[in-house]
Scaffold this active site. Structure first.
Site, PDB file in Angstrom:
ATOM      1  N   GLY A 159       0.563  -1.339   0.434  1.00 24.34           N
ATOM      2  CA  GLY A 159      -0.086   0.225  -0.301  1.00 24.34           C
ATOM      3  C   GLY A 159       0.733   1.404   0.329  1.00 24.34           C
ATOM      4  O   GLY A 159       2.044   1.232  -0.291  1.00 24.34           O
ATOM      5  N   ARG A 160       0.858   1.971   0.434  1.00 21.34           N
ATOM      6  CA  ARG A 160       1.029   3.699   0.022  1.00 21.34           C
ATOM      7  C   ARG A 160       2.511   3.954   1.128  1.00 21.34           C
ATOM      8  O   ARG A 160       3.617   4.050   0.811  1.00 21.34           O
ATOM      9  CB  ARG A 160       0.358   4.936   1.175  1.00 21.34           C
ATOM     10  CG  ARG A 160      -0.899   4.998   0.448  1.00 21.34           C
ATOM     11  CD  ARG A 160      -2.013   6.089   1.234  1.00 21.34           C
ATOM     12  NE  ARG A 160      -2.745   5.408   1.894  1.00 21.34           N
ATOM     13  CZ  ARG A 160      -3.946   4.850   2.641  1.00 21.34           C
ATOM     14  NH1 ARG A 160      -4.779   6.370   2.318  1.00 21.34           N
ATOM     15  NH2 ARG A 160      -4.547   4.284   3.267  1.00 21.34           N
ATOM     16  N   ILE A 161       2.205   2.486   2.333  1.00 19.87           N
ATOM     17  CA  ILE A 161       3.629   2.130   3.115  1.00 19.87           C
ATOM     18  C   ILE A 161       4.911   1.583   2.494  1.00 19.87           C
ATOM     19  O   ILE A 161       5.683   2.346   2.587  1.00 19.87           O
ATOM     20  CB  ILE A 161       3.262   2.462   4.991  1.00 19.87           C
ATOM     21  CG1 ILE A 161       2.008   3.616   5.722  1.00 19.87           C
ATOM     22  CG2 ILE A 161       4.818   2.092   5.546  1.00 19.87           C
ATOM     23  CD1 ILE A 161       1.802   3.735   6.642  1.00 19.87           C
ATOM     24  N   ARG A 181      -1.827  -8.284  -2.609  1.00 14.80           N
ATOM     25  CA  ARG A 181      -3.203  -8.774  -2.536  1.00 14.80           C
ATOM     26  C   ARG A 181      -3.318  -8.417  -4.590  1.00 14.80           C
ATOM     27  O   ARG A 181      -3.982  -9.074  -5.101  1.00 14.80           O
ATOM     28  CB  ARG A 181      -4.304  -8.160  -1.917  1.00 14.80           C
ATOM     29  CG  ARG A 181      -5.109  -8.651  -0.904  1.00 14.80           C
ATOM     30  CD  ARG A 181      -5.767  -8.390   0.291  1.00 14.80           C
ATOM     31  NE  ARG A 181      -5.364  -6.773  -0.381  1.00 14.80           N
ATOM     32  CZ  ARG A 181      -5.881  -5.629   1.000  1.00 14.80           C
ATOM     33  NH1 ARG A 181      -7.737  -6.294   1.596  1.00 14.80           N
ATOM     34  NH2 ARG A 181      -5.831  -4.472   1.288  1.00 14.80           N
ATOM     35  N   ILE A 240       6.265  -2.524  10.971  1.00 17.08           N
ATOM     36  CA  ILE A 240       5.785  -2.306  10.934  1.00 17.08           C
ATOM     37  C   ILE A 240       4.783  -2.459  11.230  1.00 17.08           C
ATOM     38  O   ILE A 240       4.140  -0.829  11.250  1.00 17.08           O
ATOM     39  CB  ILE A 240       6.964  -1.088  10.847  1.00 17.08           C
ATOM     40  CG1 ILE A 240       6.541  -0.910   9.616  1.00 17.08           C
ATOM     41  CG2 ILE A 240       8.323  -0.489  10.864  1.00 17.08           C
ATOM     42  CD1 ILE A 240       7.331   0.292   8.004  1.00 17.08           C
ATOM     43  N   ALA A 241       4.568  -3.372  10.896  1.00 17.38           N
ATOM     44  CA  ALA A 241       2.395  -2.897  11.266  1.00 17.38           C
ATOM     45  C   ALA A 241       1.570  -3.364  11.888  1.00 17.38           C
ATOM     46  O   ALA A 241       1.195  -2.163  12.415  1.00 17.38           O
ATOM     47  CB  ALA A 241       2.309  -3.743   9.751  1.00 17.38           C
ATOM     48  N   ARG A 242       1.331  -4.333  12.060  1.00 17.34           N
ATOM     49  CA  ARG A 242       1.326  -4.620  13.678  1.00 17.34           C
ATOM     50  C   ARG A 242       1.608  -6.599  14.216  1.00 17.34           C
ATOM     51  O   ARG A 242       1.633  -6.785  13.937  1.00 17.34           O
ATOM     52  CB  ARG A 242      -0.806  -5.648  13.152  1.00 17.34           C
ATOM     53  CG  ARG A 242      -1.338  -3.978  13.233  1.00 17.34           C
ATOM     54  CD  ARG A 242      -1.164  -2.622  14.233  1.00 17.34           C
ATOM     55  NE  ARG A 242      -2.460  -1.875  14.223  1.00 17.34           N
ATOM     56  CZ  ARG A 242      -2.090  -0.680  14.150  1.00 17.34           C
ATOM     57  NH1 ARG A 242      -0.389  -0.535  13.852  1.00 17.34           N
ATOM     58  NH2 ARG A 242      -2.754   0.150  13.730  1.00 17.34           N
ATOM     59  N   GLU A 271       0.576  -6.049  22.579  1.00 10.07           N
ATOM     60  CA  GLU A 271       1.736  -5.043  22.778  1.00 10.07           C
ATOM     61  C   GLU A 271       0.644  -4.514  24.294  1.00 10.07           C
ATOM     62  O   GLU A 271      -0.281  -4.771  25.133  1.00 10.07           O
ATOM     63  CB  GLU A 271       1.105  -3.648  22.378  1.00 10.07           C
ATOM     64  CG  GLU A 271       2.645  -3.696  20.859  1.00 10.07           C
ATOM     65  CD  GLU A 271       2.129  -3.002  20.144  1.00 10.07           C
ATOM     66  OE1 GLU A 271       1.601  -1.723  20.640  1.00 10.07           O
ATOM     67  OE2 GLU A 271       2.411  -3.282  19.020  1.00 10.07           O
ATOM     68  N   HIS A 289       6.394   0.420  18.845  1.00  7.39           N
ATOM     69  CA  HIS A 289       5.032   1.148  18.432  1.00  7.39           C
ATOM     70  C   HIS A 289       5.377   2.694  17.560  1.00  7.39           C
ATOM     71  O   HIS A 289       4.343   3.590  18.346  1.00  7.39           O
ATOM     72  CB  HIS A 289       3.986   1.061  19.206  1.00  7.39           C
ATOM     73  CG  HIS A 289       2.612   0.442  17.671  1.00  7.39           C
ATOM     74  ND1 HIS A 289       1.427  -0.007  18.151  1.00  7.39           N
ATOM     75  CD2 HIS A 289       2.965   1.248  17.080  1.00  7.39           C
ATOM     76  CE1 HIS A 289       1.325  -0.002  17.048  1.00  7.39           C
ATOM     77  NE2 HIS A 289       1.641   0.824  16.371  1.00  7.39           N
ATOM     78  N   ILE A 290       6.497   2.624  17.728  1.00  5.45           N
ATOM     79  CA  ILE A 290       7.140   4.482  17.460  1.00  5.45           C
ATOM     80  C   ILE A 290       7.287   4.991  16.074  1.00  5.45           C
ATOM     81  O   ILE A 290       7.715   6.037  15.680  1.00  5.45           O
ATOM     82  CB  ILE A 290       7.959   4.802  18.374  1.00  5.45           C
ATOM     83  CG1 ILE A 290       9.492   4.084  17.819  1.00  5.45           C
ATOM     84  CG2 ILE A 290       7.344   5.190  20.048  1.00  5.45           C
ATOM     85  CD1 ILE A 290      10.742   4.524  18.485  1.00  5.45           C
TER      86      ILE A 290
HETATM   87  C1  8YV Z   1      -0.211   4.605  15.508  1.00  4.33           C
HETATM   88  C2  8YV Z   1      -0.695   3.227  13.634  1.00  4.33           C
HETATM   89  O1  8YV Z   1      -1.055   5.256  15.628  1.00  4.33           O
HETATM   90  O2  8YV Z   1      -1.144   4.476  12.739  1.00  4.33           O
HETATM   91  C3  8YV Z   1      -1.479   3.533  12.823  1.00  4.33           C
HETATM   92  O3  8YV Z   1      -2.124   3.161  12.487  1.00  4.33           O
HETATM   93  O4  8YV Z   1       0.212   1.570  14.396  1.00  4.33           O
HETATM   94  C4  8YV Z   1       0.619   3.919  14.590  1.00  4.33           C
HETATM   95  O5  8YV Z   1       1.086   5.359  14.231  1.00  4.33           O
HETATM   96  C5  8YV Z   1       0.499   5.175  16.528  1.00  4.33           C
HETATM   97  O6  8YV Z   1       1.453   4.585  17.302  1.00  4.33           O
HETATM   98  C6  8YV Z   1      -0.622   6.082  17.959  1.00  4.33           C
HETATM   99  O7  8YV Z   1      -0.811   5.070  18.486  1.00  4.33           O
END
Ligand code: 8YV
Length: 335
Positions: A159-161, A181, A240-242, A271, A289-290
């Site tokens: 996607g965009r990222i 996909r 860096i996703a979830r 988390e 998660h930064i």
């Molecule tokens: C969080 C993120 O929003 O945008 C997302 O989906 O996972 C992050 O940018 C940010 O950590 C604030 O909780």
């Protein structure tokens, strides 16, 4: 004079954003950052017209059932797996997220993690701070890491990222493979210099594999023991996703057993708890998660969430046209 609509802000936010919201609304702001359980969310949302919520706040059918006042829930993030979009749509509640404004910062951070893990930045700093650096007689073959230049970058989720991560690869001289996909338009593929491959091929060929896919039921453990076994032993994985897209226990085992060279994770299953096996390893870079946390971007995310609430509740220049709706059918229904 009619009373102002009420909104609830689930976490402390920048004063300028709160001040803008206060121009239109009676604003209740939580004084500290903490997740809210279903009962608390239900109670907080009961008396308000709109809310800005964080990713730890799970807004589902049970939370909004019988709430006839709530009109908009603005997520402070681009990922929205914490929102039950179907339930919100059924209830006629608009949901919004914060796409685009964070794309470049998150892509920058993917590279920060790749570089840190490849060149062992965190582990070397821990060693230095512990006073272990012997000076110029440090072994010539100590702290050797992996090069990025010339290696193959794999991106799962384009996607965009994912595209922004790919665009940066040119500077590192890294060929890019991706799996998604659907295939990207040819012009975008060309601009990103990215080639579509199947997932098995991506796993087998990537030297650096970056995960940027959304968290859905199908994507749970998209990278687990079987996928890790298909990767090169010399490869490096970046999430860096979830949390939950990677099986963290399986990843820790692969890293411990030398089946994967290194990893860098900004997100984790469960988390803020991090799997203890990951904490015990030196070949994984861990961050809380930064990825979107640059000053400019976090401000832009908060402003965008505020813009959405203001417009959804019929105020401001874009009244009735919130910039980033997730379930625009709700708007169409109201129009
Ligand atoms: C969080 C993120 O929003 O945008 C997302 O989906 O996972 C992050 O940018 C940010 O950590 C604030 O909780």
């Amino acid at each position: 004079m009619t009373a102002k609509p009420k909104i609830w802000v689930a976490r402390p936010l920048f004063p300028e954003v709160l001040a803008r919201l206060a121009d239109y609304f009676e604003v209740q702001v939580e004084p500290e950052d903490r997740p809210h359980d279903a009962a608390e969310l239900r109670q907080k949302l009961a008396g308000v017209d709109g809310a800005l919520v964080g990713l730890a706040d799970r807004v589902d059918a049970a939370v909004i059932e019988g709430n006839h006042r709530l009109k908009v829930v603005a997520n402070l993030g681009v990922g929205y797996n914490n929102l039950d979009l179907e339930a919100l749509t059924r209830a006629g509640v608009l949901a919004t997220n914060t796409p685009d404004v964070l794309t470049e910062s998150v892509a920058d951070y993917a590279w920060a993690l790749m570089l840190a893990a490849a060149r062992r930045v965190s582990a070397a700093e821990r060693w230095l701070r512990a006073g272990h650096w012997p000076g110029s007689n440090m072994r010539f073959d100590d702290w050797m890491g992996l090069d990025l230049h010339g290696r193959t970058l794999g991106i799962l989720g384009m996607g965009r990222i994912g595209q922004a991560v790919a665009r940066r690869a040119l500077g590192f001289g890294m060929p890019v493979l991706y799996h998604n996909r659907s295939r990207l338009p040819e012009a975008v593929e060309r601009e990103c210099r990215a080639i579509l491959v199947g997932k098995p091929e991506l796993l087998a060929r990537a030297d650096f594999l970056v995960l940027v896919l959304p968290f859905t039921a199908e994507n749970r453990h998209a990278i687990g023991a079987p996928e890790l076994a298909q990767m090169k032993r010399s490869a490096l994985l970046v999430n860096i996703a979830r949390g939950g897209i990677v099986d963290d226990a399986a990843l820790a085992a692969a890293l411990r057993e030398g089946k994967l060279a290194a990893a860098a994770l900004d997100v984790f299953e469960g988390e803020p708890v991090v799997h203890p096996d990951l904490l015990a390893l030196d070949n994984v870079v861990l961050s809380p998660h930064i990825a979107s946390a640059s000053g400019e971007t976090r401000r832009a995310m908060a402003q965008l969430a505020a813009d959405n609430v203001i417009a959804a509740l019929g105020y401001g220049e874009s009244a009735g046209k919130p910039p980033t709706p997730l379930n625009p059918a709700v708007l169409a229904h109201k129009a």
